[in-house]
Write a protein that holds these residues in place. Structure first.
Motif, PDB file in Angstrom:
ATOM      1  N   UNK A   1     -11.826  -2.011   1.235  1.00 37.93           N
ATOM      2  CA  UNK A   1     -11.458  -1.388   2.503  1.00 37.93           C
ATOM      3  C   UNK A   1     -10.326  -0.372   2.358  1.00 37.93           C
ATOM      4  N   UNK A   2      -9.314  -0.738   1.609  1.00 41.79           N
ATOM      5  CA  UNK A   2      -8.077   0.064   1.651  1.00 41.79           C
ATOM      6  C   UNK A   2      -7.881   1.036   0.485  1.00 41.79           C
TER       7      UNK A   2
ATOM      8  N   UNK B   1     -10.145  -6.744   0.714  1.00 38.39           N
ATOM      9  CA  UNK B   1      -9.198  -5.680   1.093  1.00 38.39           C
ATOM     10  C   UNK B   1      -9.313  -4.478   0.159  1.00 38.39           C
TER      11      UNK B   1
ATOM     12  N   UNK C   1       0.858  -1.197   0.000  1.00 38.87           N
ATOM     13  CA  UNK C   1       0.000   0.000   0.000  1.00 38.87           C
ATOM     14  C   UNK C   1       0.891   1.243   0.000  1.00 38.87           C
TER      15      UNK C   1
ATOM     16  N   UNK D   1      -8.585   5.044   0.447  1.00 37.94           N
ATOM     17  CA  UNK D   1      -7.643   5.992   1.063  1.00 37.94           C
ATOM     18  C   UNK D   1      -6.718   6.628   0.022  1.00 37.94           C
TER      19      UNK D   1
END
Lengths: 211, 114
Positions: free
Chosen positions: B97-98, B94, B66, B101
């Motif tokens: 969710x990620x 995932x 990430x 950002x």
């Protein structure tokens, strides 16, 4: 000489700063009467790089194992999605905790790394224990103190910006930050002295998710 | 162009112009991610700042991965006329969710989750 002086410094830092037990965040003790599973990794002469793939293997195993405690009585779409979510979340979190433990443990000590998983109703708790030198523990505690009072989303973005500029500038703790921010997890740490006059501590990281 | 490991593959597809990711990417740290970051930067340069990352076959990415993607995005946002799209999948938890950002790092980033 350097080694002796290094040991002396470690003891000095340890004696000055380490209480017998320090707790941070939302730490909870492991409850042995609940469903649980523990994996223990002995210290090894095999290099970290060669063992790295095992983290993913163990994390996926824990994810697969814990899913069995949330059975799919009705084989419908919702339950399958929940299982997929549990497996994926546990695997991500367990992998991040193991990666951190492998990176920051004292490789010269004989202290093992353990991964302990527990099911308590709709909550899953993961605990990872590892050794840490007193000096590294102090840096880690400083990170925790900063993280605990920050807004998780803003802290996340600021850590991403910082690591993009300089990967080695500071411990980013990005694994912990993603666990809290993306997985709505509770997180806590317990630092304990191993023995008096030892520069080594143990740290237990606990993560709890509701599934 | 391709970066291939035991459990993952990252390659540029000439037909779709996508950079495809597949498998499990859990490398040790930013140093190990450098070949992938270099591939992304090369493609972005060749295509005058226009790039699409297809993550729909990427089962896992660790926090160092990430961090690598965010480093690439932060580099892209500095460039004029950059145009970036990430293709993701709701079937891979995932990603839902990620990845959102990353949009906070670069608001013009198009995130298409199917």
């Amino acid at each position: 000489m350097i080694k002796i002086f290094g040991n002396f410094l470690e003891r000095l830092i340890h004696n000055n700063h380490a209480e017998k037990t320090d707790i941070y965040g939302s730490f909870k003790d492991s409850l042995t009467e609940k469903e649980h599973l523990t994996l223990e990794f002995s210290p090894s002469k095999i290099s970290l790089n060669n063992r790295w793939g095992n983290n993913s293997l163990s994390a996926n195993f824990i994810g697969d194992y814990l899913v069995t405690f949330f059975p799919h009585e009705n084989d419908n779409h919702h339950i399958l999605n929940r299982q997929k979510l549990i497996r994926s979340s546990v695997s991500y979190i367990a992998n991040e905790l193991l990666e951190n433990a492998m990176k920051y443990c004292d490789e010269t000590s004989n202290f093992p790394i353990t991964l302990h998983a527990q099911v308590d109703g709709d909550n899953i708790r993961l605990f990872v224990d590892n050794s840490v030198l007193a000096s590294a523990a102090e840096k880690f505690k400083n990170f925790i103190k900063e993280f605990m009072v920050a807004n998780p989303e803003e802290f996340y973005i600021s850590q991403l910006e910082k690591t993009a500029v300089d990967n080695n500038s500071k411990y980013s703790g990005l694994g912990f930050v993603t666990i809290v921010n993306d997985y709505s997890a509770k997180i806590g740490w317990r630092f304990q002295m191993l023995e008096r006059e030892s520069p080594l501590l143990t740290v237990t990281t606990m993560v709890e998710i509701s599934v | 162009m391709e970066v291939k490991g035991e459990n993952y593959n990252v390659w540029y597809d000439n037909d779709s112009n996508y950079v495809n990711f597949s498998g499990t990417l859990r490398l040790t740290g930013m140093k190990d991610y450098t070949p992938i970051l270099d591939l992304l930067n090369n493609i972005a340069e060749k295509q005058s700042g226009k790039i699409t990352l297809n993550l729909q076959q990427l089962e896992f990415l660790n926090s160092s991965g990430i961090s690598m993607l965010s480093k690439f995005i932060i580099g892209m946002r500095k460039k004029k006329s950059s145009e970036m799209t990430i293709l993701a999948s709701y079937n891979i938890p995932w990603q839902g969710k990620s990845l959102k950002n990353l949009q906070r790092l670069m608001p013009s980033l198009k995130l298409e989750i199917e």
